[in-house]
Scaffold this active site. Structure first.
Site, PDB file in Angstrom:
ATOM      1  CD  GLU A 124      -3.055  -1.001   0.167  1.00  0.00           C
ATOM      2  OE1 GLU A 124      -3.021  -0.039  -0.613  1.00  0.00           O
ATOM      3  OE2 GLU A 124      -3.941  -1.867   0.144  1.00  0.00           O
ATOM      4  CG  ASP A 279      -6.420  -8.055  -7.246  1.00  0.00           C
ATOM      5  OD1 ASP A 279      -5.309  -8.189  -6.712  1.00  0.00           O
ATOM      6  OD2 ASP A 279      -7.331  -7.357  -6.740  1.00  0.00           O
ATOM      7  CD  GLU A 378     -14.639  -5.318  -0.051  1.00  0.00           C
ATOM      8  OE1 GLU A 378     -13.511  -5.278   0.479  1.00  0.00           O
ATOM      9  OE2 GLU A 378     -14.844  -4.967  -1.232  1.00  0.00           O
ATOM     10  CD  GLU A 399     -11.329  -2.236  -7.381  1.00  0.00           C
ATOM     11  OE1 GLU A 399     -10.205  -2.112  -6.840  1.00  0.00           O
ATOM     12  OE2 GLU A 399     -12.400  -1.874  -6.823  1.00  0.00           O
ATOM     13  CB  THR A 518      -2.641  -1.453  -9.342  1.00  0.00           C
ATOM     14  OG1 THR A 518      -3.753  -2.292  -9.037  1.00  0.00           O
ATOM     15  CG2 THR A 518      -1.900  -1.079  -8.058  1.00  0.00           C
TER      16      THR A 518
END
Length: 552
Positions: A124, A279, A378, A399, A518
């Site tokens: 992160e 992912d 989620e 997303e 991303t």
């Protein structure tokens, strides 16, 4: 205010100027401006109630403190390093909020430091903070954006000197953070530790478990940092992590696992998929290859995407919807019936890899869930057609908007503008509160959560803004992007600057020279010859036509 604004959007009926837009031109313009207003509402709330903390808690109207962690590992994202401002800085320039962009860069230059005794998520910190710094540095140093950046610095005594100061500060801070993340990669396998202390490195007691997405999604940021500094250690460390995970893929299915031991390299779970935990690993093989102009890595990335989609895709015989489910890594056999909200990015990666048909099909599946709940929970249970009781939340994720943007730019199908309109309406009707926008704690009741993650600025609002802004005629756009080959006013083969209403040559950023990280940050592509908007390959995967079918 939100309801009045959305009422205005619903009644606009200005005639469309282009046949391929099913939504009127006035509606698209109003929706673009609505997203700008939403950004202003959220940003003002953060500055009034949360600055200088990492995130705003929009229900309690206060900042989330890095030194008072109450959410377990979820708070590993916090570092006391202005995360919302750093993560969202490039969005401010994108939407034309020059005043906030300048003020943010001034604050970053004057106050941000990474000399902190705090343990953070390596992943992160890399994608949100390092990526945010690198993206902002790219914007303030790009020749094409010099006029826009000087406009942002107009209130400075010497605007040019202010811009140069921003550039030096952003570069210095990015280098410092990169060096503080490097100890995480010092493992026997080169697979980085999940967490690292910014002052003391990795503790001996640190967990040796991580996931492929976290460990293998740093090459874009780290290779950019190496290019910026001339220090090859950053790229080498992230490249080794990516390679080590790929080397351990199943020789039967070509799938990487979800969780892995950082010291032994052993997979810790038998299942895998394309959602949480995996992912963005596939995403970064493709994107880093494009950024580095690395043909072997691109070949590997496309092979990985193809394998992941072929092995996990499942077409429900009842609904005909195409899903990606969890499977056993070493056999490809069906493992579980859960799909995660994070998987809604997968259509954008399929599209980027060249498979428009599969991208459309998978988007349709996730859109069907969103329409049921006006949000993406989620986790969703396909066998019960319902949310999981322990994963009902929906934290303002980007997303679905990301995939809608990519699909719209590729197809110019007005359906994806309608998707964007529905997303904007839901955010205002459900999540908007006096202090910003609140996540949804329960998708079935729309009970809210005291949470507004930094990616809401870095990604969600950016994608929605660009979806509508790039649907407009060039003269009406607010963003800094050039016309692209699909713009109606651009003649075949005409230079970007020759089209009516397009910015002059050298005064805008080309879509085919830009990659999204991303986290939605901007990276310049040096070799765009085979690319479409935001790095989509003009030729890539052969269409996937053998999706599994049958009952679960």
């Amino acid at each position: 205010m939100a309801r009045r604004l959305l009422g205005l959007l619903a009644t606009l009926a200005v005639a469309s100027t282009s046949e391929d837009f099913g939504m009127s031109y006035g509606q698209r313009l109003a929706l673009r401006d609505a997203v700008v207003e939403m950004h202003g509402h959220a940003h003002r709330a953060y500055m009034a109630h949360a600055f200088p903390h990492d995130e705003l808690m929009p229900l309690s109207c206060q900042g989330r403190r890095w030194d008072k962690r109450r959410r377990g590992t979820l708070d590993d994202v916090l570092g006391g390093y202005l995360m919302t401002l750093v993560d969202g800085a490039d969005t401010m320039l994108t939407i034309g909020d020059y005043e906030s962009f300048a003020a943010t860069l001034d604050v970053i230059a004057a106050t941000l430091t990474f000399d902190r005794d705090v343990t953070v998520s390596t992943f992160e910190a890399c994608i949100r903070v390092l990526g945010g710094l690198l993206s902002a540095h790219y914007l303030v140093t790009a020749d094409a954006l010099r006029p826009a950046v000087l406009r942002a610095a107009a209130n400075a005594t010497d605007p040019a000197a202010a811009v140069d100061r921003w550039a030096r500060s952003l570069r210095s801070l990015a280098t410092d953070l990169g060096r503080r993340l490097l100890p995480a990669f010092d493992t026997p396998t080169g697979i980085p530790a999940h967490r690292v202390n910014l002052r003391r490195g990795v503790a001996t007691s640190e967990s040796r478990e991580t996931c492929s997405a976290a460990a293998g999604t740093m090459l874009l940021e780290m290779s950019k940092l190496s290019a910026l500094t001339g220090d090859g250690r950053f790229e080498a460390a992230a490249r080794r992590a990516l390679d080590e995970l790929w080397r351990r893929r199943s020789k039967v299915t070509d799938l990487v696992g979800s969780t892995v031991h950082t010291h032994t390299g052993q997979w810790l779970a038998p299942n895998t998929g394309v959602g949480a935990g995996v992912d963005s690993y596939y995403e970064y093989m493709v994107k880093a290859a494009i950024f580095l102009d690395d043909a072997p890595l691109l070949h590997r990335g496309l092979a990985g995407v193809r394998a992941a989609h072929n092995e996990t895709s499942f077409r429900d015989p009842a609904s005909a919807l195409l899903w990606n489910v969890e499977v056993y890594r070493d056999s490809g056999r069906y493992f579980g019936h859960r799909v995660s909200a994070l998987q809604a990015f997968w259509p954008s990666l399929l599209l980027m890899a060249g498979d428009v048909g599969a991208a459309r099909d998978t988007f349709k599946a996730y859109w069907s869930v969103w329409r049921k709940y006006k949000s993406l929970p989620e986790l969703f249970d396909l066998s019960k057609n319902d949310v999981l009781t322990f994963a009902k939340d929906s934290p303002l994720r980007p997303e679905l908007a990301e995939s809608a943007l990519h699909l719209y730019l590729k197809t110019r199908d007005a359906h994806f503008l309608v998707v964007g309109r529905e997303l904007v309406a839901a955010l205002n009707d459900i999540s908007r509160v006096p202090c910003g926008f609140a996540s949804i704690a329960d998708a079935t009741t729309h009970r809210l959560d005291d949470r507004m993650d930094s990616y809401f600025f870095a990604e969600t609002l950016k994608y929605l803004f660009l979806l509508f802004d790039l649907s407009l005629e060039p003269a009406d756009r607010r963003s800094f992007f050039c016309c692209d080959d699909d713009d109606d006013d651009v003649a075949d083969g005409a230079p970007y600057s020759d089209a009516k209403g397009c910015p002059p040559a050298g005064a805008c950023v080309r879509l085919d020279r830009t990659l999204f990280s991303t986290e939605g940050h901007f990276f310049e592509v040096p070799f765009p010859e085979a690319l479409g908007p935001f790095g989509s390959l003009k030729a890539g995967l052969e269409p996937v036509c053998d999706a599994h079918a049958g009952a679960m």
